[in-house]
Design a protein around this motif. Structure first.
Motif, mmCIF file in Angstrom:
data_model
loop_
_atom_site.group_PDB
_atom_site.id
_atom_site.type_symbol
_atom_site.label_atom_id
_atom_site.label_comp_id
_atom_site.label_asym_id
_atom_site.label_seq_id
_atom_site.Cartn_x
_atom_site.Cartn_y
_atom_site.Cartn_z
ATOM 1 N N VAL A 138 0.845 -1.206 0.000
ATOM 2 C CA VAL A 138 0.000 0.000 0.000
ATOM 3 C C VAL A 138 0.878 1.254 0.000
ATOM 4 O O VAL A 138 0.794 2.096 -0.895
ATOM 5 C CB VAL A 138 -0.954 0.040 1.223
ATOM 6 C CG1 VAL A 138 -1.806 1.295 1.201
ATOM 7 C CG2 VAL A 138 -1.829 -1.193 1.273
ATOM 8 N N ALA A 139 1.737 1.347 1.012
ATOM 9 C CA ALA A 139 2.510 2.592 1.184
ATOM 10 C C ALA A 139 3.654 2.689 0.187
ATOM 11 O O ALA A 139 3.956 3.775 -0.313
ATOM 12 C CB ALA A 139 3.051 2.652 2.607
ATOM 13 N N LYS A 376 -4.248 -5.800 6.447
ATOM 14 C CA LYS A 376 -5.170 -5.134 7.375
ATOM 15 C C LYS A 376 -6.095 -4.279 6.522
ATOM 16 O O LYS A 376 -5.616 -3.540 5.647
ATOM 17 C CB LYS A 376 -4.340 -4.274 8.330
ATOM 18 C CG LYS A 376 -5.137 -3.584 9.392
ATOM 19 C CD LYS A 376 -4.181 -2.930 10.412
ATOM 20 C CE LYS A 376 -4.895 -2.276 11.568
ATOM 21 N NZ LYS A 376 -5.892 -1.303 11.230
ATOM 22 N N LEU A 377 -7.398 -4.393 6.760
ATOM 23 C CA LEU A 377 -8.351 -3.592 5.975
ATOM 24 C C LEU A 377 -8.724 -2.317 6.730
ATOM 25 O O LEU A 377 -8.697 -2.278 7.959
ATOM 26 C CB LEU A 377 -9.611 -4.405 5.670
ATOM 27 C CG LEU A 377 -9.387 -5.714 4.893
ATOM 28 C CD1 LEU A 377 -10.726 -6.385 4.596
ATOM 29 C CD2 LEU A 377 -8.625 -5.483 3.596
ATOM 30 N N LEU A 378 -9.086 -1.299 5.959
ATOM 31 C CA LEU A 378 -9.428 -0.003 6.551
ATOM 32 C C LEU A 378 -10.725 -0.066 7.358
ATOM 33 O O LEU A 378 -11.700 -0.693 6.927
ATOM 34 C CB LEU A 378 -9.620 1.027 5.436
ATOM 35 C CG LEU A 378 -8.355 1.526 4.750
ATOM 36 C CD1 LEU A 378 -8.688 2.052 3.354
ATOM 37 C CD2 LEU A 378 -7.699 2.618 5.569
ATOM 38 N N ASP A 379 -10.718 0.622 8.489
ATOM 39 C CA ASP A 379 -11.925 0.841 9.298
ATOM 40 C C ASP A 379 -12.564 2.115 8.791
ATOM 41 O O ASP A 379 -12.271 3.202 9.304
ATOM 42 C CB ASP A 379 -11.491 1.189 10.735
ATOM 43 C CG ASP A 379 -11.418 0.001 11.641
ATOM 44 O OD1 ASP A 379 -12.129 -0.970 11.420
ATOM 45 O OD2 ASP A 379 -10.618 0.089 12.596
ATOM 46 N N SER A 380 -13.406 2.051 7.800
ATOM 47 C CA SER A 380 -13.955 3.299 7.256
ATOM 48 C C SER A 380 -15.245 3.003 6.503
ATOM 49 O O SER A 380 -15.362 1.963 5.851
ATOM 50 C CB SER A 380 -12.924 3.921 6.293
ATOM 51 O OG SER A 380 -13.526 4.922 5.512
ATOM 52 N N ILE A 381 -16.176 3.944 6.569
ATOM 53 C CA ILE A 381 -17.399 3.779 5.766
ATOM 54 C C ILE A 381 -17.274 4.540 4.446
ATOM 55 O O ILE A 381 -18.183 4.539 3.635
ATOM 56 C CB ILE A 381 -18.666 4.239 6.523
ATOM 57 C CG1 ILE A 381 -18.617 5.743 6.818
ATOM 58 C CG2 ILE A 381 -18.867 3.442 7.786
ATOM 59 C CD1 ILE A 381 -19.990 6.318 7.194
ATOM 60 N N VAL A 383 -14.095 4.744 2.320
ATOM 61 C CA VAL A 383 -13.320 3.962 1.351
ATOM 62 C C VAL A 383 -13.034 2.605 1.969
ATOM 63 O O VAL A 383 -12.835 2.504 3.182
ATOM 64 C CB VAL A 383 -11.981 4.652 0.992
ATOM 65 C CG1 VAL A 383 -12.160 5.719 -0.053
ATOM 66 C CG2 VAL A 383 -11.270 5.193 2.209
ATOM 67 N N ASN A 384 -13.016 1.570 1.142
ATOM 68 C CA ASN A 384 -12.736 0.240 1.682
ATOM 69 C C ASN A 384 -11.624 -0.423 0.898
ATOM 70 O O ASN A 384 -11.472 -0.204 -0.303
ATOM 71 C CB ASN A 384 -14.011 -0.611 1.658
ATOM 72 C CG ASN A 384 -14.391 -1.022 0.249
ATOM 73 O OD1 ASN A 384 -14.014 -2.095 -0.220
ATOM 74 N ND2 ASN A 384 -15.112 -0.153 -0.451
ATOM 75 N N GLY A 385 -10.847 -1.233 1.618
ATOM 76 C CA GLY A 385 -9.734 -1.943 0.992
ATOM 77 C C GLY A 385 -8.568 -1.997 1.948
ATOM 78 O O GLY A 385 -8.697 -1.627 3.119
ATOM 79 N N PRO A 386 -7.402 -2.443 1.447
ATOM 80 C CA PRO A 386 -6.280 -2.630 2.368
ATOM 81 C C PRO A 386 -5.696 -1.322 2.892
ATOM 82 O O PRO A 386 -5.526 -0.356 2.153
ATOM 83 C CB PRO A 386 -5.218 -3.346 1.513
ATOM 84 C CG PRO A 386 -5.903 -3.782 0.287
ATOM 85 C CD PRO A 386 -7.097 -2.910 0.093
ATOM 86 N N GLU A 387 -5.382 -1.363 4.186
ATOM 87 C CA GLU A 387 -4.625 -0.270 4.784
ATOM 88 C C GLU A 387 -3.155 -0.688 4.835
ATOM 89 O O GLU A 387 -2.254 0.144 4.761
ATOM 90 C CB GLU A 387 -5.146 -0.043 6.215
ATOM 91 C CG GLU A 387 -4.452 1.076 6.917
ATOM 92 C CD GLU A 387 -4.939 1.228 8.347
ATOM 93 O OE1 GLU A 387 -5.836 0.479 8.787
ATOM 94 O OE2 GLU A 387 -4.413 2.104 9.033
#
Ligand code: HEM
Length: 396
Positions: A138-139, A376-381, A383-387
């Motif tokens: 990701v990063a 690890k997946l994003l905790d968000s309503i 955007v969704n996907g890998p963090e």
């Protein structure tokens, strides 16, 4: 309503990191396609989950306005500061005028002209990841390509790209909301200076276009320029980063599909479309009704919030054959991941080319890539996907 209704709560961020939103969406599509979500921390809103309903509402921009925000937001946060000012948060006729200023920069011809430069950016990023051997996809990979490309288009000097990379990484990171807020303020501060420089000394770039633009006989105010720059930077980086990483994860989880692409790079364009459909990174898009409307048997009143759940539309079984299958050869593939109608994603072409060049670079070099830890997946309503996507890469 059938008795077997599951508990519906689509606004719990953990649903997207640890839960299963798809079963809630499937139930809503089948049983309650215009579902009223009761107010809590967020205002109450209508949920649309069917592909055709979302497309129909998208098409009716006279009823469903963007100017009061396009994302759910706690009432206590007040109105979105970009409301009525940025490309994404304006309605006709101002939206058309703003879009007309920058549209040409994102057209097929312009993106083609940038392609060689984008390819060398993708090459450099993959090269650096290979040298490292293991990294966070990701990063270290997915975030860098779109960021460098949009910085280049906006006229951000190359010496500042790493600074904006750091700031956007902090602004989008999970965790401390205060740190995120400060990073975002720094981004706005950066554009405040850049737009003032470009207004005095315009160049051939997007910030200069905005800083010197005249709309309705008036220059855009510095604040409007800054908010639109922010819209381009966020739009240009956040979704593409998550889609690129989510697509890589999907390819790793479906090794037969990754082998098919590696064996036949002509599949890259359809694989990119499937990555876009499958990852559907923009989780929800909101509109506000400005006049009454009826959707199926539900009465929507002026002022009501209506939320489109795009990943649900993209799994609609009445539109897609075997929607829960990841198929890099899927055709047709008319997903709604990039929106629809007047606000259709400005950077759609750019995003497609960035994804194709990234996966193409991995294919061309025969990179062997495998998971090197738990994603690890994003905790968000939103955007969704890998963090976080730890991987090991090796050139063959
Ligand atoms: C995979 C990557 C991307 C995804 C999934 C995505 C998704 C979307 C979606 C769903 C919308 C519609 C919003 C609405 O209906 O209100 C949108 C609009 C927009 N996108 Fe993207 N986007 C992506 C990449 C990009 C890129 C690379 C840029 C480059 C600048 C960009 C800039 C924008 C802008 C400025 C808008 C607002 C357009 C308007 O309101 O007229 N996006 N995007």
């Amino acid at each position: 309503m059938p008795d077997s209704a599951p508990h519906i709560d689509l606004v719990d961020p953990e649903l997207y990191s640890r839960g299963d939103p798809f079963s809630q969406w499937a139930w809503l599509r089948a049983n309650d396609p215009v579902h009223w979500h009761r107010p809590g921390d967020l205002p109450g809103f209508w949920s649309l989950t069917r592909y055709e309903d979302i497309r129909t509402a998208y098409r009716d921009a006279e009823t469903f306005s963007s100017a009061q925000g396009i994302l759910l937001r706690p009432a206590e946060h007040g109105a979105d500061p970009g409301g009525g000012r940025t490309l994404a948060l304006t309605d006709a006729p101002r939206h058309k005028q703003l879009r007309g200023l920058v549209d040409g920069w994102f057209a097929v011809r312009s993106v083609r002209a940038l392609e060689a430069e984008m390819a060398s950016i993708a090459e450099g990023v993959v090269e650096a990841a290979l040298e490292r051997g293991s990294c966070d996809f990701v990063a270290d990979v997915a975030a860098r390509i779109p960021l460098y490309v949009i910085c280049r288009m906006m006229g951000v000097p190359e010496s500042d790209w790493e600074r904006l990379y750091d700031l956007t990484s902090q602004a989008f990171a999970a965790g401390d909301p205060l740190a995120r807020r400060f990073a975002h303020l720094d981004i706005l501060g950066y554009f405040e200076t850049l737009q003032a420089d470009k207004a005095r000394n315009p160049g051939d770039d997007l910030v200069s276009v905005l800083a010197t633009a005249v709309v309705d006989g008036e220059r855009l105010s510095p604040d409007d320029v800054i908010l639109n720059c922010d819209n381009l930077l966020v739009g240009g980086t956040e979704n593409t980063r998550i889609a690129a990483a989510g697509g890589m994860l999907a390819l790793l989880e479906h090794p037969d599909q990754w082998s098919a692409v590696r064996g036949d790079p002509a599949l890259l364009p359809s694989a990119v479309e499937e990555v876009l459909r499958w990852t559907s990174t923009a989780t929800h898009i909101m509109r506000t009704a400005v006049k009454p409307a009826r959707i199926h048997d539900r009465q929507i009143e002026a002022g009501d919030k209506v939320v489109f759940w795009l990943p649900s539309a993209n799994r609609d079984e009445t539109v897609f054959d075997a929607p829960d299958v990841f198929d890099v050869r899927r055709s047709p593939n008319r997903h709604l991941s990039l929106g629809f109608g007047e606000h259709f994603c400005l950077g759609s072409m750019l995003a497609r080319v960035e994804l194709r060049l990234l996966y193409g670079e991995l294919v061309k070099r025969g990179v062997r890539i495998e998971l090197d830890g738990e994603p690890k997946l994003l905790d968000s309503i939103v955007v969704n996907g890998p963090e976080l996507l730890p991987v090991r890469l090796k050139a063959s």
